[in-house]
Scaffold this motif. Structure first.
Motif, mmCIF file in Angstrom:
data_model
loop_
_atom_site.group_PDB
_atom_site.id
_atom_site.type_symbol
_atom_site.label_atom_id
_atom_site.label_comp_id
_atom_site.label_asym_id
_atom_site.label_seq_id
_atom_site.Cartn_x
_atom_site.Cartn_y
_atom_site.Cartn_z
ATOM 1 N N ALA A 1 -6.581 4.334 3.813
ATOM 2 C CA ALA A 1 -6.677 5.351 2.771
ATOM 3 C C ALA A 1 -6.619 4.638 1.428
ATOM 4 C CB ALA A 1 -5.523 6.341 2.901
ATOM 5 N N VAL A 2 -7.212 5.247 0.405
ATOM 6 C CA VAL A 2 -7.143 4.627 -0.923
ATOM 7 C C VAL A 2 -5.970 5.164 -1.729
ATOM 8 C CG1 VAL A 2 -9.562 3.975 -1.142
ATOM 9 C CG2 VAL A 2 -8.830 6.259 -1.851
ATOM 10 N N ALA A 3 -5.344 6.231 -1.231
ATOM 11 C CA ALA A 3 -4.196 6.790 -1.932
ATOM 12 C C ALA A 3 -3.405 7.650 -0.963
ATOM 13 C CB ALA A 3 -4.647 7.638 -3.118
ATOM 14 N N CYS A 4 -2.112 7.777 -1.195
ATOM 15 C CA CYS A 4 -1.303 8.693 -0.385
ATOM 16 C C CYS A 4 -1.327 10.069 -1.048
ATOM 17 C CB CYS A 4 0.122 8.178 -0.239
ATOM 18 S SG CYS A 4 1.057 8.295 -1.774
ATOM 19 N N LYS A 5 -0.764 11.054 -0.338
ATOM 20 C CA LYS A 5 -0.818 12.422 -0.871
ATOM 21 C C LYS A 5 -0.040 12.559 -2.182
ATOM 22 C CE LYS A 5 3.077 14.299 1.736
ATOM 23 N NZ LYS A 5 3.536 15.312 2.687
ATOM 24 N N HIS A 6 0.994 11.736 -2.365
ATOM 25 C CA HIS A 6 1.779 11.842 -3.614
ATOM 26 C C HIS A 6 0.978 11.326 -4.806
ATOM 27 C CE1 HIS A 6 4.662 11.146 -0.222
ATOM 28 N NE2 HIS A 6 5.050 12.327 -0.658
ATOM 29 N N GLN A 7 0.233 10.243 -4.580
ATOM 30 C CA GLN A 7 -0.615 9.727 -5.661
ATOM 31 C C GLN A 7 -1.665 10.759 -6.052
ATOM 32 O OE1 GLN A 7 -1.512 6.018 -3.434
ATOM 33 N NE2 GLN A 7 -1.247 5.034 -5.414
ATOM 34 N N LEU A 8 -2.288 11.338 -5.028
ATOM 35 C CA LEU A 8 -3.301 12.366 -5.308
ATOM 36 C C LEU A 8 -2.683 13.570 -6.002
ATOM 37 C CD1 LEU A 8 -5.452 12.489 -2.069
ATOM 38 C CD2 LEU A 8 -6.154 11.819 -4.368
ATOM 39 N N ALA A 9 -1.510 13.983 -5.510
ATOM 40 C CA ALA A 9 -0.840 15.153 -6.102
ATOM 41 C C ALA A 9 -0.516 14.877 -7.570
ATOM 42 C CB ALA A 9 0.425 15.485 -5.323
ATOM 43 N N ALA B 1 -2.500 5.380 -9.942
ATOM 44 C CA ALA B 1 -3.613 4.517 -9.552
ATOM 45 C C ALA B 1 -3.164 3.334 -8.695
ATOM 46 C CB ALA B 1 -4.330 4.001 -10.790
ATOM 47 N N HIS B 2 -1.856 3.029 -8.675
ATOM 48 C CA HIS B 2 -1.451 1.762 -8.065
ATOM 49 C C HIS B 2 -0.321 1.797 -7.059
ATOM 50 C CE1 HIS B 2 -3.968 -0.182 -11.011
ATOM 51 N NE2 HIS B 2 -3.358 0.475 -11.956
ATOM 52 N N TYR B 3 0.547 2.767 -7.113
ATOM 53 C CA TYR B 3 1.756 2.637 -6.309
ATOM 54 C C TYR B 3 2.412 3.977 -6.003
ATOM 55 C CZ TYR B 3 6.444 1.431 -4.865
ATOM 56 O OH TYR B 3 7.607 1.335 -4.149
ATOM 57 N N CYS B 4 2.947 4.085 -4.777
ATOM 58 C CA CYS B 4 3.885 5.159 -4.436
ATOM 59 C C CYS B 4 4.973 4.536 -3.581
ATOM 60 C CB CYS B 4 3.193 6.288 -3.682
ATOM 61 S SG CYS B 4 4.358 7.583 -3.162
ATOM 62 N N ALA B 5 6.156 5.094 -3.663
ATOM 63 C CA ALA B 5 7.300 4.532 -2.937
ATOM 64 C C ALA B 5 7.372 5.013 -1.485
ATOM 65 C CB ALA B 5 8.597 4.874 -3.674
ATOM 66 N N CYS B 6 6.404 5.826 -1.030
ATOM 67 C CA CYS B 6 6.525 6.415 0.317
ATOM 68 C C CYS B 6 6.029 5.467 1.418
ATOM 69 C CB CYS B 6 5.769 7.735 0.386
ATOM 70 S SG CYS B 6 3.985 7.562 0.550
ATOM 71 N N PHE C 1 -6.027 15.184 0.937
ATOM 72 C CA PHE C 1 -6.305 16.033 -0.213
ATOM 73 C C PHE C 1 -5.667 17.414 -0.032
ATOM 74 C CE2 PHE C 1 -9.109 18.967 -2.599
ATOM 75 C CZ PHE C 1 -8.722 18.559 -3.862
ATOM 76 N N ALA C 2 -5.799 17.990 1.169
ATOM 77 C CA ALA C 2 -5.174 19.292 1.437
ATOM 78 C C ALA C 2 -3.657 19.191 1.295
ATOM 79 C CB ALA C 2 -5.553 19.772 2.843
ATOM 80 N N SER D 1 3.850 6.171 3.820
ATOM 81 C CA SER D 1 2.409 6.273 4.044
ATOM 82 C C SER D 1 1.649 5.301 3.132
ATOM 83 C CB SER D 1 1.935 7.714 3.808
ATOM 84 O OG SER D 1 0.541 7.765 3.846
ATOM 85 N N PHE D 2 2.130 5.155 1.903
ATOM 86 C CA PHE D 2 1.486 4.200 1.001
ATOM 87 C C PHE D 2 1.597 2.792 1.578
ATOM 88 C CE2 PHE D 2 1.556 1.167 -2.521
ATOM 89 C CZ PHE D 2 0.341 1.446 -3.114
ATOM 90 N N GLN D 3 2.794 2.448 2.050
ATOM 91 C CA GLN D 3 3.002 1.108 2.624
ATOM 92 C C GLN D 3 2.105 0.860 3.833
ATOM 93 O OE1 GLN D 3 5.021 -1.342 1.498
ATOM 94 N NE2 GLN D 3 5.531 -0.048 -0.245
ATOM 95 N N TYR D 4 2.048 1.827 4.752
ATOM 96 C CA TYR D 4 1.335 1.619 6.005
ATOM 97 C C TYR D 4 -0.162 1.888 5.910
ATOM 98 C CZ TYR D 4 5.922 1.259 8.113
ATOM 99 O OH TYR D 4 7.176 0.858 8.419
ATOM 100 N N ASP D 5 -0.506 3.056 5.364
ATOM 101 C CA ASP D 5 -1.913 3.473 5.403
ATOM 102 C C ASP D 5 -2.742 2.895 4.262
ATOM 103 O OD1 ASP D 5 -1.256 4.992 7.618
ATOM 104 O OD2 ASP D 5 -0.818 6.770 6.403
ATOM 105 N N VAL D 6 -2.121 2.752 3.093
ATOM 106 C CA VAL D 6 -2.889 2.285 1.932
ATOM 107 C C VAL D 6 -2.837 0.759 1.829
ATOM 108 C CG1 VAL D 6 -3.182 2.440 -0.573
ATOM 109 C CG2 VAL D 6 -2.444 4.458 0.723
ATOM 110 N N VAL D 7 -1.621 0.192 1.816
ATOM 111 C CA VAL D 7 -1.487 -1.257 1.652
ATOM 112 C C VAL D 7 -1.729 -1.979 2.978
ATOM 113 C CG1 VAL D 7 0.065 -3.140 1.015
ATOM 114 C CG2 VAL D 7 0.146 -0.975 -0.245
ATOM 115 N N GLY D 8 -1.051 -1.507 4.045
ATOM 116 C CA GLY D 8 -1.076 -2.231 5.319
ATOM 117 C C GLY D 8 -2.409 -2.179 6.024
ATOM 118 N N ARG D 9 -2.928 -0.981 6.236
ATOM 119 C CA ARG D 9 -4.132 -0.865 7.059
ATOM 120 C C ARG D 9 -5.396 -0.540 6.264
ATOM 121 N NH1 ARG D 9 -2.260 2.993 11.891
ATOM 122 N NH2 ARG D 9 -1.688 4.309 10.129
ATOM 123 N N SER D 10 -5.242 -0.319 4.969
ATOM 124 C CA SER D 10 -6.393 0.030 4.122
ATOM 125 C C SER D 10 -7.180 1.213 4.673
ATOM 126 C CB SER D 10 -7.335 -1.163 3.948
ATOM 127 O OG SER D 10 -6.672 -2.208 3.304
#
Ligand SMILES: [Zn+2]
Length: 148
Positions: free
Chosen positions: A111-119, A93-98, A52-53, A100-109
């Motif tokens: 996080a529910v969103a990457c910083k770009h989605q939140l931004a 709500a669904h996708y970012c090309a970065c 979030f920060a 972090s989205f691939q690894y932290d959101v999709v791969g390891r669950s």
């Protein structure tokens, strides 16, 4: 409700986040020039932690563009990356090309969103984007190019 228990944690965070963003949108609708209330800031920080920060830094850096499909109203955002000239195509709500989205959101669950989605979401609610109305096929092409 028992079938949802396995996914309860991320689902609840996503729902709580939706509720926070809805509260924020309502509040800013009634108080257009107000700052984000402390309780909503605190909730978002609790839900998203360090992302979030980081998202606030991205919003403060400016340059987020919201592309709106002229008939569907579908929104896709272009969010600047860390290096000058870099950007990510984001479907908040669904996708970012970065990565972090691939690894932290999709791969390891983790996080529910990457910083770009939140931004993108924050900038959209706060009116901190430039808005570009484009044909719907442009939106489709952007997603195809970046999500393939
Ligand atoms: Zn991202």
């Amino acid at each position: 409700m028992s079938t949802l228990e396995g996914a309860a944690k991320p689902l609840n965070i996503a729902r709580a986040a939706d509720a926070c963003f809805a509260d924020l949108q309502n509040y800013l609708g009634q108080n257009p020039h107000a700052d984000v209330p402390d309780d909503i800031l605190a909730s978002l920080h609790l839900l998203f932690g360090k992302n979030f920060a980081k998202a606030l830094e991205v919003v403060d850096g400016g340059g987020i563009v919201c592309f709106v499909g002229e008939h569907t109203g579908r929104r896709v955002y272009k969010v600047p990356g860390r290096r000058a000239g870099d950007h990510y195509i984001v479907f908040p709500a669904h996708y970012c090309a970065c990565q972090s989205f691939q690894y932290d959101v999709v791969g390891r669950s983790e996080a529910v969103a990457c910083k770009h989605q939140l931004a993108a979401r924050l900038a959209g609610v706060l009116g901190r984007t430039s808005v570009s109305r484009v044909p719907d096929y442009t939106i489709a092409h952007m997603l195809l190019e970046h999500c393939a």
